[in-house]
Design a protein around this motif. Structure first.
Motif, PDB file in Angstrom:
ATOM      1  N   THR A 163       0.762  -1.176   0.140  1.00 37.04           N
ATOM      2  CA  THR A 163      -0.046   0.048   0.023  1.00 37.04           C
ATOM      3  C   THR A 163       0.839   1.268   0.029  1.00 37.04           C
ATOM      4  OG1 THR A 163       0.088  -0.190   2.468  1.00 37.04           O
ATOM      5  CG2 THR A 163      -1.868  -1.040   1.285  1.00 37.04           C
TER       6      THR A 163
ATOM      7  N   PHE B 277      -7.475  -2.732  -1.571  1.00 33.76           N
ATOM      8  CA  PHE B 277      -8.291  -1.693  -1.292  1.00 33.76           C
ATOM      9  C   PHE B 277      -9.788  -1.857  -0.719  1.00 33.76           C
ATOM     10  CE2 PHE B 277      -4.941  -0.592  -4.382  1.00 33.76           C
ATOM     11  CZ  PHE B 277      -4.425   0.365  -4.169  1.00 33.76           C
TER      12      PHE B 277
ATOM     13  N   SER C  58     -12.062   1.916   2.504  1.00 33.81           N
ATOM     14  CA  SER C  58     -10.737   2.749   2.571  1.00 33.81           C
ATOM     15  C   SER C  58     -10.878   4.228   2.727  1.00 33.81           C
ATOM     16  CB  SER C  58      -9.779   2.173   1.854  1.00 33.81           C
ATOM     17  OG  SER C  58      -8.399   3.144   1.836  1.00 33.81           O
TER      18      SER C  58
ATOM     19  N   ARG D 171      -8.657   6.189   1.934  1.00 33.04           N
ATOM     20  CA  ARG D 171      -7.753   6.362   0.764  1.00 33.04           C
ATOM     21  C   ARG D 171      -8.508   6.731  -0.482  1.00 33.04           C
ATOM     22  NH1 ARG D 171      -3.640   2.259  -0.248  1.00 33.04           N
ATOM     23  NH2 ARG D 171      -5.278   0.984   0.897  1.00 33.04           N
ATOM     24  N   LEU D 172      -9.667   6.095  -0.466  1.00 32.89           N
ATOM     25  CA  LEU D 172     -10.636   6.143  -1.763  1.00 32.89           C
ATOM     26  C   LEU D 172     -11.633   7.267  -1.714  1.00 32.89           C
ATOM     27  CD1 LEU D 172     -10.777   2.497  -2.531  1.00 32.89           C
ATOM     28  CD2 LEU D 172      -9.097   4.085  -3.222  1.00 32.89           C
TER      29      LEU D 172
ATOM     30  N   SER E  99      -8.419  12.481   0.132  1.00 35.30           N
ATOM     31  CA  SER E  99      -7.465  11.508   0.149  1.00 35.30           C
ATOM     32  C   SER E  99      -7.558  10.798  -1.118  1.00 35.30           C
ATOM     33  CB  SER E  99      -7.629  10.580   1.134  1.00 35.30           C
ATOM     34  OG  SER E  99      -7.268  11.134   2.659  1.00 35.30           O
ATOM     35  N   ALA E 100      -8.725  10.664  -1.843  1.00 32.74           N
ATOM     36  CA  ALA E 100      -8.726  10.017  -2.899  1.00 32.74           C
ATOM     37  C   ALA E 100      -7.978  10.557  -4.230  1.00 32.74           C
ATOM     38  CB  ALA E 100     -10.282   9.707  -3.473  1.00 32.74           C
TER      39      ALA E 100
ATOM     40  N   THR F 108      -4.587   9.692  -3.676  1.00 33.05           N
ATOM     41  CA  THR F 108      -4.247   8.276  -4.052  1.00 33.05           C
ATOM     42  C   THR F 108      -4.053   8.244  -5.460  1.00 33.05           C
ATOM     43  OG1 THR F 108      -5.421   7.575  -2.056  1.00 33.05           O
ATOM     44  CG2 THR F 108      -4.940   6.027  -3.889  1.00 33.05           C
ATOM     45  N   ARG F 109      -5.350   8.940  -6.264  1.00 32.54           N
ATOM     46  CA  ARG F 109      -5.422   8.865  -7.844  1.00 32.54           C
ATOM     47  C   ARG F 109      -3.886   9.656  -8.017  1.00 32.54           C
ATOM     48  NH1 ARG F 109      -9.170  11.800  -8.254  1.00 32.54           N
ATOM     49  NH2 ARG F 109     -10.748  10.133  -8.417  1.00 32.54           N
TER      50      ARG F 109
ATOM     51  N   LEU G 166      -0.836   6.944  -7.330  1.00 28.85           N
ATOM     52  CA  LEU G 166      -0.897   5.796  -8.046  1.00 28.85           C
ATOM     53  C   LEU G 166      -0.865   5.856  -9.593  1.00 28.85           C
ATOM     54  CD1 LEU G 166      -3.782   3.748  -6.420  1.00 28.85           C
ATOM     55  CD2 LEU G 166      -1.313   3.704  -5.928  1.00 28.85           C
TER      56      LEU G 166
END
Length: 406
Positions: free
Chosen positions: A119, A143, A147, A149-150, A154-155, A158-159, A162
């Motif tokens: 992660t 995931f 979460s 992170r999503l 935060s999403a 994360t996007r 990644l």
């Protein structure tokens, strides 16, 4: 740093110190520049994620013995394991996630690729690798639908993070579905969980333990692993009611005095006799064998007929993978939704027996223990081990990815 001491706890403070000092340990007294000249494989594992990285490290070193491997961590908890890994040439703290720090790290070590376990993707470092043309892979990624992170801001982070990667290997199709919410353009595939490889490797190469304590087959054995006081408040009273037909290996998560003294007092109050692994020369009449040493639980699961995994009455269950790989049906408390294997196998039966069973209180625990004592189906362990063997070899996909990109 002094100003932070009243604020930060032990691990957090040590993490800050390691990053500020650019902590790195190089084995065999090799200069860092010699490792860098050979373009090392670089693996990042935040903390316990090192267990997912271990089989990858082993496979890479077997195939490319002349190529160094460096490992970075985020939490100092990883240090204890990293010190023991003979296939790692250098290991240390991941630098602060600022452009200058990341670029300096990449210039120092000149890695040929970055492999991230599970992660822990840091956006600036991921971007720095992308800009320098260093291939990067997130493997054994998972995931959860809930979460943080999503969700929300935060999403977005994360996007972005990644999106800097070259590729992502997820554990399951459900993980891919969760990532679809981010609308990534990065290739995403399902290639399983590398920790299965590590668990089976451990079973095939067990540590030396005190086999003179191994119980006879006269009574079935419950192995209770990584238990906390919250687990023991449910487990011990239930076990006390079936003790004449069962024995228990009890491996507390914490073996400090603050946990062990109340635990022993509770055992005595329930009329349970016990001996300690570190001191005993045999285990005969006692109801409970207390494991007061760390690092031997995986081997001890092979002594059992069924297991309970701790943390599941506290906050988060510990891994159920080791007892499952040993062929044991597993009991968990209500707090197990953090563990994918617990959820996956809770819905599965083999030869009429649930692989993972949830209990919520002392009465339910006693009922389940009684069922397992009286009606454990023959051939269950072999069937379970065969089922889990289908999840092996994820590490080979990571090695093949390295070959493709290099």
């Amino acid at each position: 740093m002094q100003a932070l001491r009243p604020i930060l706890g032990g691990k957090a403070r040590k993490m800050v110190e390691d990053k500020n000092a650019s902590f790195f340990e190089v084995k065999s007294n090799q200069p860092a520049k010699d490792i860098a000249s050979k373009r090392p494989f670089w693996i990042h594992a935040a903390s316990g994620e090192i267990e997912y990285a271990r089989p990858v490290i082993r496979e890479l070193k077997n195939k490319y013995p002349q190529t160094p491997i460096i490992v970075t961590f985020s939490s100092p908890s990883a240090k204890k394991i990293l010190k023991t890994l003979i296939d790692v040439d250098a290991w240390g703290a991941l630098p602060w996630d600022f452009q200058k720090n990341c670029e300096q790290f990449l210039e120092t070590w000149k890695p040929r690729c970055l492999l991230i376990a599970r992660t822990d993707v840091w956006p600036v470092m991921a971007e720095a690798c992308h800009q320098k043309g260093i291939p990067s892979l997130l493997f054994s990624a998972t995931f959860a639908s809930n979460s943080s992170r999503l969700k929300g801001l935060s999403a977005e982070v994360t996007r972005w993070a990644l999106s800097q990667l070259s590729e992502i290997f997820c554990v399951s199709t459900e993980d891919v579905r969760q990532l679809d919410r981010l609308g990534l353009q990065v290739p995403v595939h399902v290639h399983g969980d590398t920790r299965f490889d590590q668990v089976f490797h451990r079973l095939a190469h067990p540590k030396v333990i005190k086999n003179e304590l191994r119980p006879s087959k006269a009574s079935p054995v419950l192995v209770a692993g990584s238990t906390w006081p919250e687990d023991e408040k449910v487990l011990l009273p239930a076990f006390a009611q079936v003790k004449t037909r069962c024995k228990m290996v009890l491996a507390p998560h914490e073996i400090n005095e603050g946990h062990m003294q109340p635990l022993e007092a509770e055992l005595k109050a329930l009329g349970l006799t016990y001996c300690k692994y570190s001191k005993a020369s045999s285990w005969q009449s006692e109801d409970v064998l207390i494991i007061d040493e760390i690092g031997v639980l995986a081997e001890l699961y092979t002594w059992g007929d069924f297991a309970f995994v701790g943390g599941s009455f506290k906050k988060q269950v510990h891994s159920v993978m080791e007892p499952l790989a040993a062929g044991l049906p597993v009991i968990v408390g209500p707090f197990h939704h953090n563990n994918r294997e617990a959820l996956l196998f809770k819905e599965k039966t083999l030869i009429g027996q649930f692989v993972v069973t949830e209990v919520t209180d002392i009465t339910a625990m006693k009922v389940e223990l009684t069922k397992l004592i009286e009606k454990m189906p023959q051939g269950f362990s072999d069937s379970l081990r065969q089922e889990l063997s289908q999840h092996r070899h994820s590490s080979q996909y990571v090695v093949e990815w390295c070959e493709k990109h290099l």
